[in-house]
Structures are given as C-alpha cells and as structure tokens.
Design a protein around this motif. Structure first.
Motif, mmCIF file in Angstrom:
data_model
loop_
_atom_site.group_PDB
_atom_site.id
_atom_site.type_symbol
_atom_site.label_atom_id
_atom_site.label_comp_id
_atom_site.label_asym_id
_atom_site.label_seq_id
_atom_site.Cartn_x
_atom_site.Cartn_y
_atom_site.Cartn_z
ATOM 1 N N TRP A 1 18.670 -9.107 14.969
ATOM 2 C CA TRP A 1 18.517 -8.477 13.665
ATOM 3 C C TRP A 1 19.861 -8.519 12.950
ATOM 4 O O TRP A 1 20.908 -8.395 13.584
ATOM 5 N N ALA A 2 19.855 -8.699 11.657
ATOM 6 C CA ALA A 2 21.109 -8.751 10.900
ATOM 7 C C ALA A 2 21.911 -7.467 11.089
ATOM 8 O O ALA A 2 21.346 -6.370 11.173
ATOM 9 N N ASN B 1 20.390 -1.179 13.919
ATOM 10 C CA ASN B 1 20.825 -1.940 12.741
ATOM 11 C C ASN B 1 19.788 -1.881 11.625
ATOM 12 O O ASN B 1 20.138 -1.803 10.442
ATOM 13 N N ARG C 1 20.786 -0.475 8.076
ATOM 14 C CA ARG C 1 20.648 -1.353 6.910
ATOM 15 C C ARG C 1 19.665 -0.776 5.899
ATOM 16 O O ARG C 1 19.850 -0.920 4.691
ATOM 17 N N ASP D 1 18.062 -3.542 4.009
ATOM 18 C CA ASP D 1 16.726 -3.919 4.470
ATOM 19 C C ASP D 1 15.689 -3.219 3.600
ATOM 20 O O ASP D 1 15.843 -2.045 3.255
#
Length: 354
Positions: free
Chosen positions: A12-13, A309, A313, A319
């Motif tokens: 995941w970013a 994350n 985010r 996100d």
C-alpha cells in the motif's frame, strides 16, 4: 504471463506525513506484528499504554517508546492516531474516552457479537471518529497482488473462491480463549469471510457449521461454510485446526479462480504457528503454465503496514477510501453473526424411506 501478472502490486502507498501513533494495549500481537511493522515502514510510534504496568514498561523499553502511566495520559497526545490493540470487550469503553474526531484503528473483531459491533459503530459515530478495523489480511502482499491481478483483468470474472485449512493450531498459547462461547469464526475465520467480502461483495446469506474437537479446550476449532452469491460464483471455506499428524499433509491456501486465470496462495503463518513458513503465490493463465510470483513480504507483519498507511493516508486526504472502516467492518460482523446463527439451526432432515 503479461507484465502485470508477473509483477502485481504488493504494498500500500506510504503516508506522506504520518501522524504519531499511540498504542493502547500491549499484548503479544503488539510486539509480534504492530511494532515490527511500524518500525519497518518508518511509521512513528510515540508510546504505549496497557493496564498491566509491568507489560507497559517492558514493551516500551524494548522498543524505545514512552510508557504511558494512564489511559488519560496516552489519549492526551496531540494529533495522534490511536491503535487500539485490545480484546473486543474493551473497545467501546476506550472509544468513548478518545478525543472527538480522532482517528483510530481497532483490533479485530469489532466486538464479540453483532450487538457489540453495533454499539461500537454507534459510539464511533457519536465521537465522530475516523475509525477502521484491523482486517489486515486484505493488505498482505499476497492478497494485494491477487487483488491487483483481479482488477487488471488477469483473472477475468471470478467464479470460484475457496479457503482450505488443515492445520494444527496451538490454542494453549491463548489461555483466555478457554470458556469463550465463540472462538473459531469470530477470532480466526473472520479474516477469510472479510476477504471474500472484499473481493466478491456482500453475500445473500451463508450456510455454516462450526464445532469443537475432542482434543481441544476451545469451544470451536473446525468450521465449514458456503457463502451464497448469485450464480456463477461459488465461495466456500473449510477449516480444521486439529490436524495433529505432522506437517506432511497440513495445508492452508486461498484459491481465486476466474474465467481467464487462477491464483493460489499459501498462508504460511498458519503452518507451524507461530514460527510459520514463507507465503507463496502461484498464478496460471488459461492454457498456460503455472508460475510462481515472488512475494515481497508476509502476512505477519507486513500486512499491518498497509492497514495503518491506509488510515493515515485517508485522514490526510491522500486516499479516497478507508478500506476497513467501521462501517464496512460492521458488514463483516453481520456475516459472522449469520454464520453462527446458521450453525445453530438444525440441518434439513433426510426423508425416511417409505
């Protein structure tokens, strides 16, 4: 295989500017998964609080973080994300004390039953929390890769999903489970039901049977379930935690079979738990050969990076979706509740011969 089939996304970013993390609870899952994952990803943990002061001091010293003396001191941390690594019975009481509007990650399950899940959901809404539940299997490298294969079209239309586990689980590692009314689905197979929802959406219903074993002390350790989706989808789950005959025929795998391809992955942590074996991921396009896709990490602890994350985010606006929000997690709890209700109902009797 195509390039995306060879190298599907497995992480995941990262959050651009992650907020400080305060952990509430200091059980084994914190030292085994949460803290190693956050350190690996560079996510900042500032401190920890547990009702057991000795445990608080020990874990905090081992990881170089602040041992908070009280819950009030812990939740006074400004701009924090609160990681509630707690048993389900404790979630609501802590949620009600969190600052209004705070972000929080709740350890699964979201309560011991649907009534508790509903109370937790209402408490989170009343406090205006940005809250997620730690259904981290969705964020494991293997499942992120399979989801990427699916969304890229490499699997085609998913028509068959199967979870099969024939393992030996050392239930004695969790003495608090003895005497609990609900164990196997609520605390273990909930991950698999949540993952099927993630890929297939909410089923129309479920047929399930969960039961114990003569040689185990927990209330249930074996489960069979069929999730009712519209045709052509078949989704099934078979779990046996009592295969105490050595490792040769133990297995634990998920199979996602589509009209164009199929992916099979080994959930290694469940084999020789808690040491585990490496996860594996294999993919085959229709008419092609099976090829192994190398994995960049494992379910434990790497998946714990992704779920945190995503929360970090989401609160930063990076996100659009909070994948395991309490709103979504409630639906998983509803599926769990339906499974227990199904198990409690008598089976359809076979007609007697005339």
């Amino acid at each position: 295989m195509s390039e995306i089939s060879r190298s599907p996304a497995q992480s995941w970013a990262a959050a651009g500017s992650p907020r400080p993390i305060v952990i509430i609870g200091g059980g084994s899952i914190v030292a085994d998964a949460h803290l190693p994952a956050y350190r690996m990803a560079g996510l900042p943990v500032v401190g920890l609080f547990d009702l057991d002061t000795e445990r608080t001091a020990k874990v905090a010293a081992e990881w170089g973080i602040t041992p908070f003396a009280s819950l009030d001191e812990a939740i006074a941390t400004e701009n924090a994300v609160f990681d509630l690594a707690l048993p389900p019975v404790a979630h609501r009481g802590v949620i009600e004390k969190l600052p209004e509007g705070a972000p929080a990650l709740l350890q699964k399950p979201m309560g011991r039953d649907l009534a508790e899940a509903t109370a937790i959901l209402k408490a989170a809404r009343e406090k205006k929390l940005t809250a997620a539940v730690n259904f981290q299997l969705r964020f494991s490298p293997m499942m992120l890769a399979i989801h990427d294969l699916y969304t890229s079209g490499a699997l085609g239309e998913i028509v068959d999903v199967e979870l099969h586990a024939n393992i030996m689980t050392p239930w004695h590692l969790w003495p608090f489970l003895k005497g609990m009314e609900r164990v196997e689905i609520l605390l273990h197979s909930i991950h698999y039901l949540d993952l099927m929802r993630h890929f297939l959406g909410d089923p129309r219903g479920i047929h399930a049977k969960t039961l114990g074993h003569p040689e185990t002390t927990v209330s249930q350790s074996r489960t069979s379930a069929i999730l009712d989706y519209p045709e052509p989808v078949r989704a099934v789950m078979s779990v046996n935690h009592n295969h105490d005959f050595g490792p040769k025929f133990q297995d634990c795998y998920f199979r996602f079979e589509g009209t164009k391809g199929v992916a099979i992955t080994t959930l290694g942590v469940n084999l020789d738990y808690p040491k585990g074996v490496p996860d594996e991921l294999w993919f085959c396009e229709k008419g092609g050969d099976w090829e192994e896709i190398p994995l960049s990490g494992t379910w434990f602890p790497h998946a714990f990076i992704g779920v945190m994350n995503n929360l970090q985010r989401f609160i930063a606006g990076e996100d659009d979706t909070l994948l395991t929000s309490v709103e979504d997690a409630w639906n998983t709890m509803a599926l769990v509740e339906a499974a227990y209700e199904s198990s409690a109902r008598p089976a359809t009797p076979i007609k007697e011969k005339p």
